[in-house]
Design an enzyme around this catalytic site. Structure first.
Site, mmCIF file in Angstrom:
data_model
loop_
_atom_site.group_PDB
_atom_site.id
_atom_site.type_symbol
_atom_site.label_atom_id
_atom_site.label_comp_id
_atom_site.label_asym_id
_atom_site.label_seq_id
_atom_site.Cartn_x
_atom_site.Cartn_y
_atom_site.Cartn_z
ATOM 1 N N CYS A 1 28.879 -18.989 11.501
ATOM 2 C CA CYS A 1 27.527 -18.454 11.712
ATOM 3 C C CYS A 1 26.709 -18.319 10.433
ATOM 4 O O CYS A 1 25.609 -17.779 10.480
ATOM 5 C CB CYS A 1 27.606 -17.107 12.411
ATOM 6 S SG CYS A 1 28.364 -17.210 14.031
ATOM 7 N N SER B 1 28.247 -13.299 24.987
ATOM 8 C CA SER B 1 27.365 -13.230 23.810
ATOM 9 C C SER B 1 26.876 -14.591 23.317
ATOM 10 O O SER B 1 25.769 -14.687 22.783
ATOM 11 C CB SER B 1 28.086 -12.516 22.661
ATOM 12 O OG SER B 1 29.273 -13.205 22.300
ATOM 13 N N GLU C 1 27.250 -24.811 14.273
ATOM 14 C CA GLU C 1 28.597 -25.203 14.680
ATOM 15 C C GLU C 1 28.543 -25.925 16.020
ATOM 16 O O GLU C 1 29.567 -26.115 16.663
ATOM 17 C CB GLU C 1 29.543 -24.004 14.714
ATOM 18 C CG GLU C 1 29.091 -22.846 15.575
ATOM 19 C CD GLU C 1 30.083 -21.705 15.509
ATOM 20 O OE1 GLU C 1 30.041 -20.962 14.528
ATOM 21 O OE2 GLU C 1 30.902 -21.569 16.435
ATOM 22 N N THR D 1 38.846 -9.881 14.028
ATOM 23 C CA THR D 1 37.408 -9.999 14.258
ATOM 24 C C THR D 1 36.572 -8.928 13.546
ATOM 25 O O THR D 1 35.574 -9.232 12.925
ATOM 26 C CB THR D 1 37.115 -9.963 15.774
ATOM 27 O OG1 THR D 1 37.794 -11.070 16.350
ATOM 28 C CG2 THR D 1 35.634 -10.078 16.060
ATOM 29 N N SER E 1 32.369 -16.769 10.276
ATOM 30 C CA SER E 1 33.811 -16.603 10.456
ATOM 31 C C SER E 1 34.568 -17.594 9.610
ATOM 32 O O SER E 1 34.086 -18.685 9.328
ATOM 33 C CB SER E 1 34.176 -16.782 11.931
ATOM 34 O OG SER E 1 33.724 -15.682 12.654
ATOM 35 N N HIS F 1 24.085 -10.278 10.145
ATOM 36 C CA HIS F 1 24.560 -11.143 11.222
ATOM 37 C C HIS F 1 24.869 -10.258 12.426
ATOM 38 O O HIS F 1 25.332 -9.126 12.273
ATOM 39 C CB HIS F 1 25.810 -11.916 10.791
ATOM 40 C CG HIS F 1 26.384 -12.718 11.925
ATOM 41 N ND1 HIS F 1 25.616 -13.630 12.622
ATOM 42 C CD2 HIS F 1 27.603 -12.706 12.519
ATOM 43 C CE1 HIS F 1 26.365 -14.159 13.574
ATOM 44 N NE2 HIS F 1 27.560 -13.614 13.538
ATOM 45 N N ARG G 1 42.574 -9.432 16.387
ATOM 46 C CA ARG G 1 42.667 -8.283 15.482
ATOM 47 C C ARG G 1 41.905 -8.517 14.183
ATOM 48 O O ARG G 1 41.637 -7.594 13.433
ATOM 49 C CB ARG G 1 44.126 -7.902 15.205
ATOM 50 C CG ARG G 1 44.917 -8.892 14.391
ATOM 51 C CD ARG G 1 46.247 -8.292 13.968
ATOM 52 N NE ARG G 1 46.069 -7.261 12.956
ATOM 53 C CZ ARG G 1 45.976 -7.491 11.654
ATOM 54 N NH1 ARG G 1 46.055 -8.716 11.202
ATOM 55 N NH2 ARG G 1 45.824 -6.507 10.800
ATOM 56 N N LYS H 1 26.505 -4.139 18.641
ATOM 57 C CA LYS H 1 27.158 -2.981 18.005
ATOM 58 C C LYS H 1 27.488 -3.201 16.529
ATOM 59 O O LYS H 1 27.305 -2.311 15.710
ATOM 60 C CB LYS H 1 28.457 -2.662 18.770
ATOM 61 C CG LYS H 1 28.219 -2.078 20.149
ATOM 62 C CD LYS H 1 28.408 -0.578 20.130
ATOM 63 C CE LYS H 1 27.913 0.075 21.394
ATOM 64 N NZ LYS H 1 28.959 0.623 22.226
ATOM 65 N N ARG I 1 26.720 -0.773 13.156
ATOM 66 C CA ARG I 1 27.790 -0.078 12.425
ATOM 67 C C ARG I 1 27.784 -0.488 10.951
ATOM 68 O O ARG I 1 27.935 0.348 10.069
ATOM 69 C CB ARG I 1 29.139 -0.402 13.067
ATOM 70 C CG ARG I 1 30.161 0.682 12.816
ATOM 71 C CD ARG I 1 31.388 0.463 13.676
ATOM 72 N NE ARG I 1 32.566 0.396 12.819
ATOM 73 C CZ ARG I 1 33.692 -0.195 13.141
ATOM 74 N NH1 ARG I 1 33.814 -0.804 14.311
ATOM 75 N NH2 ARG I 1 34.720 -0.191 12.321
#
Lengths: 133, 353
Positions: free
Chosen positions: B114, B155, B82, B203, B298, B236, B201, B241, B245
């Site tokens: 991504c 990031s 991108e 993401t 995204s 990805h 919200r 974090k 998860r």
């Protein structure tokens, strides 16, 4: 436009360190030459493309403090004469180093980097530079 | 049936780094909160003369070296990013010239946030399987942007990976791939805008986790596998974090995901993120290892891959091409001033650059 044509014409040499090898004496040249300066007429028709490895060592160097505008973000930077393991000696910028890390004899390898750009809307020029091996 | 999959691979991460503490210092944020919140300890920064074309060329050359291959053997080139240097003029044209491909070449640049690099992998795999080509290269590479002071600035980093996909000397067979796609407004950048915008919200749950976990589950259903059937899992990694998860939600443990988790050290390399993780896994993988790899882009979508490593991997390891972990040993840390100069957040006049 002249600069654009020249960069396009030379891009295989600049992108891939494409030089010439004399079929008569075996000497390698960069930039590419159409006639071997040692063999002269004996080399006519015997010069073939040769891709240099890009590996070599620093023969000598200088540190540029008064940089051309395109290098404003990179100064002070190192410009070196590199003795390539394939034979030719070439001039190139050494990147990703502090000037005090540079010493004659240190091993380097070629990397592909942006060289300059023609303003905000013009073409971007790429080519070889060097970094410590 | 003939195997198709990864014949060779190579990555490139720029040498420069900045720590979140240094960015937080400038913007008056608590560095501890940032470190704990996104689990990023440093991120890579491109040098002023590096962009997606240069990063892609370095990754592509490493892939060729590792595979003992020549550029002229590559018959297709797809580059996902991108942050392509040009809005119009494909990065693939520059990279193919720099590695010496032939004039007869399938090529294009891809964009899907991504996951554009893994979309390229699927494209090349399909061309190999259909017999259109013998071997092709897919690259995921980015010099991603985060607005000054925005959470993305902690990031957004730089790096890339090239995967050579073919049907001869396959070292890591891609046994299956699948994708999921939805219209989700989690992150976007409008034409001409220098920095992206995120729909906060959206993401996490509706974007990253929904797509990554769905694609991972669907792949395990398709292959009739369970998490314990895999030696490695890589996802990805927009921060440190989220992938941990997602791994736990899918039933994977730390042993399986730690090798491919690089964002804590290099930040989010966007199109390169999952592919750099996969590259790091292939650096240590052995005959018989199974890998589940899931990217995320995204907008939004995910590509999942079920990969099985065979003994050909030892030949790749023997050629001495630089590994991801080795590349991470040589770093130089920048302060925010140097970072701002390198990332062109300090703007020079038109007559200068």
């Amino acid at each position: 436009m002249g600069e654009l044509s020249r960069m396009w014409r030379e891009s295989p040499n600049r992108y891939r360190l494409l030089g010439k090898k004399c079929g008569n004496c075996g000497r390698k040249y960069f930039p590419a030459r159409e006639i071997c300066p040692v063999c002269h007429r004996d080399s006519i028709g015997k010069m073939s493309d040769f891709e240099l490895s890009g590996n070599g060592e620093i023969f000598t160097y200088t540190i540029v403090h008064e940089a051309p505008p395109a290098f404003s973000r990179q100064k002070p930077y190192v410009l070196a004469l590199i003795k390539l393991e394939d034979g030719p000696m070439i001039t190139g910028q050494v990147v990703d180093v502090d000037p005090d890390e540079i010493e004659v004899g240190k091993k380097v390898r070629s990397v592909f980097r942006k060289i300059a750009q023609d303003g905000k809307s013009g073409i971007i020029f790429y080519g070889y530079k060097f970094t410590l091996a | 049936m003939e195997k198709s999959g990864i014949v060779s691979y190579g990555s490139y991460i720029p040498k420069y780094r900045i720590k979140p503490d240094e960015i937080a210092r400038i913007w008056g944020e608590d560095p501890e909160n940032i470190r704990n919140g996104i689990y990023i300890l440093s991120k890579s920064v491109p040098a002023p003369d590096e962009d997606v074309a240069t990063i892609s060329v370095e990754a592509a050359r490493t892939a060729l070296q590792r595979g003992g291959l020549k550029g002229s053997e590559i018959e297709a080139m797809y580059i996902g990013s991108e942050s392509h240097p040009y809005a119009v003029k494909p990065t693939a044209t520059i990279v193919s010239s720099a590695i010496g491909t032939n004039f007869d070449l399938f090529s294009a640049d891809y964009e899907f946030a991504c996951k554009a690099g893994t979309a390229g992998m699927q494209n090349v795999l399909a061309m190999v399987k259909s017999g259109m080509i013998r071997m092709g290269m897919a690259i995921g590479s980015d010099t991603s942007q985060g607005a000054p002071g925005d959470v993305l600035e902690y990031s957004a980093s730089a790096g890339g990976t090239a995967m050579i996909i073919g049907r001869e000397n396959v070292a890591a067979e891609i046994k299956a791939t699948l994708s999921v796609t939805s219209d989700t407004p989690d992150f976007w950048r409008r034409e001409g805008q220098p920095y992206p915008t995120h729909g906060e919200r959206f993401t996490g749950e509706p974007a990253y986790f929904k797509h990554v976990v769905s694609a991972g589950k669907k792949m395990m259903e398709k292959m009739k596998t369970k998490p314990e059937d895999y030696d490695y899992a890589v996802f990805h990694q927009p921060n440190g974090k989220f992938p941990m998860r997602a791994a736990k939600m899918l039933g994977f443990n730390e042993e399986q995901y730690k090798e491919g988790l690089l964002t804590p050290l290099i930040g989010n390399t966007y199109s390169g993120a999952m592919m750099v993780g996969l590259s790091a896994i292939l650096d240590v993988a052995k005959d018989g290892d199974r890998i589940l790899a899931v990217s995320f882009g995204s907008g939004a979508g995910s590509d999942a891959f079920h990969i099985e490593v065979n003994s050909e991997i030892e030949k790749l390891h023997s050629r001495g091409a630089i590994t991801v972990r080795k590349m991470l040993e040589k770093t130089k840390f920048l302060d925010y001033g140097m970072y701002a100069k390198f990332k062109k957040k300090l703007v020079l006049g038109d007559d200068v650059e």
